[in-house]
Design an enzyme around this catalytic site. Structure first.
Site, PDB file in Angstrom:
ATOM      1  N   SER A   1      -3.323  -3.604   0.521  1.00  0.00           N
ATOM      2  CA  SER A   1      -2.135  -4.344   0.918  1.00  0.00           C
ATOM      3  C   SER A   1      -2.516  -5.791   1.213  1.00  0.00           C
ATOM      4  CB  SER A   1      -1.553  -3.693   2.178  1.00  0.00           C
ATOM      5  OG  SER A   1      -0.396  -4.382   2.577  1.00  0.00           O
TER       6      SER A   1
ATOM      7  N   GLN B   1      -7.149  -0.781   5.892  1.00  0.00           N
ATOM      8  CA  GLN B   1      -7.736  -1.381   7.105  1.00  0.00           C
ATOM      9  C   GLN B   1      -9.232  -1.674   6.947  1.00  0.00           C
ATOM     10  OE1 GLN B   1      -5.971  -2.520   9.526  1.00  0.00           O
ATOM     11  NE2 GLN B   1      -4.020  -1.447   9.361  1.00  0.00           N
TER      12      GLN B   1
ATOM     13  N   CYS C   1       3.273   4.524  15.564  1.00  0.00           N
ATOM     14  CA  CYS C   1       3.210   3.583  14.473  1.00  0.00           C
ATOM     15  C   CYS C   1       4.602   3.136  14.119  1.00  0.00           C
ATOM     16  CB  CYS C   1       2.523   4.205  13.271  1.00  0.00           C
ATOM     17  SG  CYS C   1       1.753   2.959  12.281  1.00  0.00           S
TER      18      CYS C   1
ATOM     19  N   ALA D   1       0.819  -1.214   0.000  1.00  0.00           N
ATOM     20  CA  ALA D   1       0.000   0.000   0.000  1.00  0.00           C
ATOM     21  C   ALA D   1       0.853   1.265   0.000  1.00  0.00           C
ATOM     22  CB  ALA D   1      -0.927  -0.003   1.200  1.00  0.00           C
TER      23      ALA D   1
HETATM   24  N1  PLP Z   1      -2.154   2.308   5.143  1.00  0.00           N
HETATM   25  C1  PLP Z   1      -2.617   1.864   6.326  1.00  0.00           C
HETATM   26  C2  PLP Z   1      -3.881   2.412   6.878  1.00  0.00           C
HETATM   27  C3  PLP Z   1      -1.897   0.905   7.036  1.00  0.00           C
HETATM   28  O1  PLP Z   1      -2.351   0.480   8.222  1.00  0.00           O
HETATM   29  C4  PLP Z   1      -0.694   0.407   6.475  1.00  0.00           C
HETATM   30  C5  PLP Z   1       0.125  -0.602   7.210  1.00  0.00           C
HETATM   31  O2  PLP Z   1       0.784  -0.334   8.170  1.00  0.00           O
HETATM   32  C6  PLP Z   1      -0.263   0.897   5.245  1.00  0.00           C
HETATM   33  C7  PLP Z   1      -1.017   1.852   4.611  1.00  0.00           C
HETATM   34  C8  PLP Z   1       1.027   0.435   4.606  1.00  0.00           C
HETATM   35  O3  PLP Z   1       0.869  -0.782   3.955  1.00  0.00           O
HETATM   36  P1  PLP Z   1       2.138  -1.585   3.370  1.00  0.00           P
HETATM   37  O4  PLP Z   1       2.802  -2.196   4.555  1.00  0.00           O
HETATM   38  O5  PLP Z   1       1.537  -2.591   2.447  1.00  0.00           O
HETATM   39  O6  PLP Z   1       2.991  -0.612   2.651  1.00  0.00           O
END
Ligand code: PLP
Length: 380
Positions: free
Chosen positions: A200, A180, A324, A70
């Site tokens: 993701s 999410q 985070c 993502a």
């Molecule tokens: N967006 C949200 C809301 C997330 O919770 C996360 C994960 O931590 C991400 C984006 C990032 O995803 P990825 O680990 O696939 O880059």
């Protein structure tokens, strides 16, 4: 017995995903761009996964681009749309609670000269579509809003906002980080009025390192990376066919149970919220109406990391609720006007269909005993 309550951070890959990945590594090792049969075979395996991912959001296969996750999807969406549409409209609207992958990308665009409006929730922590709509002007090229905020589980009014924005300003490109909410809430591209959506695999029992970007028909993006013609030239580089197949298998595993999982998780969450509300020294940072999959609360006087490691000793795995990225405060809780002292004591628990009532009991028991022991220790 161990209780993993950190599914918003990542999930354990399902057997179906593991099998699809290994089968693909063994059998579909070709390069999908090759013109011979071995290549075609890999291409077909990838096409299958693309159709599955597209189907899960009610979209056509050609609207799905595979990425490394993502974070990359949102970078391509935001930077790509800002380059394509931002020259004469250098303004972007976003929420103040985005994940770092969107937040930092928009900050980078700000450094390049874009002006940014970041919308805050009201004093009760609630976002209003009208606040986003009021911020959009003729100079806005892009609005980016997440569906489920990942620290407290609040659900943002994305469909309502995007519908209103599109009606009044049809030129504005709408992007949503649905990470999410994907396969947890019923998410359809058309119902959300989203031109671009980031997904993701590792949050839905798929492998890490693969994700997707949905792009509505007719949306132009300037690629962030240059190279070959893979993924419509928007994401050059040989595709990770095994991870893509694992992603497809995880989607197939999750899709039939969205409603049943929602109901089951909602039930557990309600019980947990009720129990936490009745305990002394606990403040809830989540709303009852939020996503059933995430609960955030603060244990007064005990810093997040202290409680996290105390619970870890009991094999209960949670997340610190305000941090985070490795201890750095994200600012999301302060956007809800949660005082710093309370944010420093925040714990996030996040669930999946594997979460049992015993896990919730163990968590509550761990917190009660943690309160007794850790506060006692603090006082001596
Ligand atoms: N967006 C949200 C809301 C997330 O919770 C996360 C994960 O931590 C991400 C984006 C990032 O995803 P990825 O680990 O696939 O880059």
């Amino acid at each position: 017995m161990a209780f993993y309550l950190d599914h918003a951070a990542t999930t354990k890959p399902c057997e179906q995903a593991i099998e699809a990945i290994t089968a693909c590594l063994r059998e579909h090792y070709g390069n999908p761009s090759s013109l011979h049969r071995v290549g075609l075979d890999a291409q077909l395996a990838m096409d299958g996964a693309r159709a599955v991912v597209a189907g899960a959001i009610g979209a056509q296969p050609e609207s799905i681009l595979f990425t490394s996750g993502a974070t990359e999807s949102s970078n391509l969406a935001l930077r790509g749309a800002a380059s394509a549409y931002g020259r004469h409209r250098p303004h972007i609207v976003t929420s103040a609670v985005e994940h770092a992958s969107v937040r930092e990308t928009i900050t980078a665009l700000e450094a390049q000269g874009f002006s940014i409006t970041r919308i805050l929730p009201d004093e009760n922590g609630v976002f209003h579509a009208a606040d986003f709509l009021d911020a959009v002007t003729d100079k806005t090229c892009l609005i980016s809003m997440m569906l489920v905020e990942n620290e407290t589980g609040r659900i943002l009014p994305v469909a309502e906002t995007f519908r209103a924005v599109k009606r009044r300003y049809p030129h504005v490109i709408t992007h949503c980080d649905i990470v999410q909410g994907f396969l947890k809430l019923p998410v359809k591209a058309s119902a959300l009025h989203a031109d671009l959506m980031s997904m993701s695999a590792h949050k839905i029992h798929g492998p890490k390192g693969v994700g997707a970007l949905y792009t509505a028909k007719g949306i132009r993006l300037i690629p962030v990376t240059t190279g070959g013609k893979q993924e419509r030239g928007l994401r050059p580089g040989t595709e990770s066919v095994p991870l893509i197949c694992g992603f497809g298998a995880a989607v197939q595993y999750m899709q039939p149970t969205i409603d049943a999982r929602f109901a089951q998780t909602q039930d557990l969450r309600r019980k947990l919220l009720a129990a936490l509300s009745s305990m002394d020294g606990i403040t809830l940072n989540s709303e009852p109406e939020g996503s059933p999959y995430i609960v955030n609360f603060s244990v007064h006087g005990i810093r997040s990391e202290i409680m996290l490691h105390y619970l870890e000793q009991r094999e209960i795995y949670v997340s610190s609720g305000s941090a985070c990225s490795k201890g750095a405060r994200s600012g999301v809780l302060s956007a809800y006007r949660i005082p710093e002292k309370q944010a420093d004591c925040a714990i996030r628990c996040s669930f999946s269909e594997e979460t049992t009532p015993e896990a919730i009991e163990a968590l509550l028991c761990g917190i009660r005993e943690g309160q007794a022991q850790l506060i006692h220790q603090n006082m001596h």
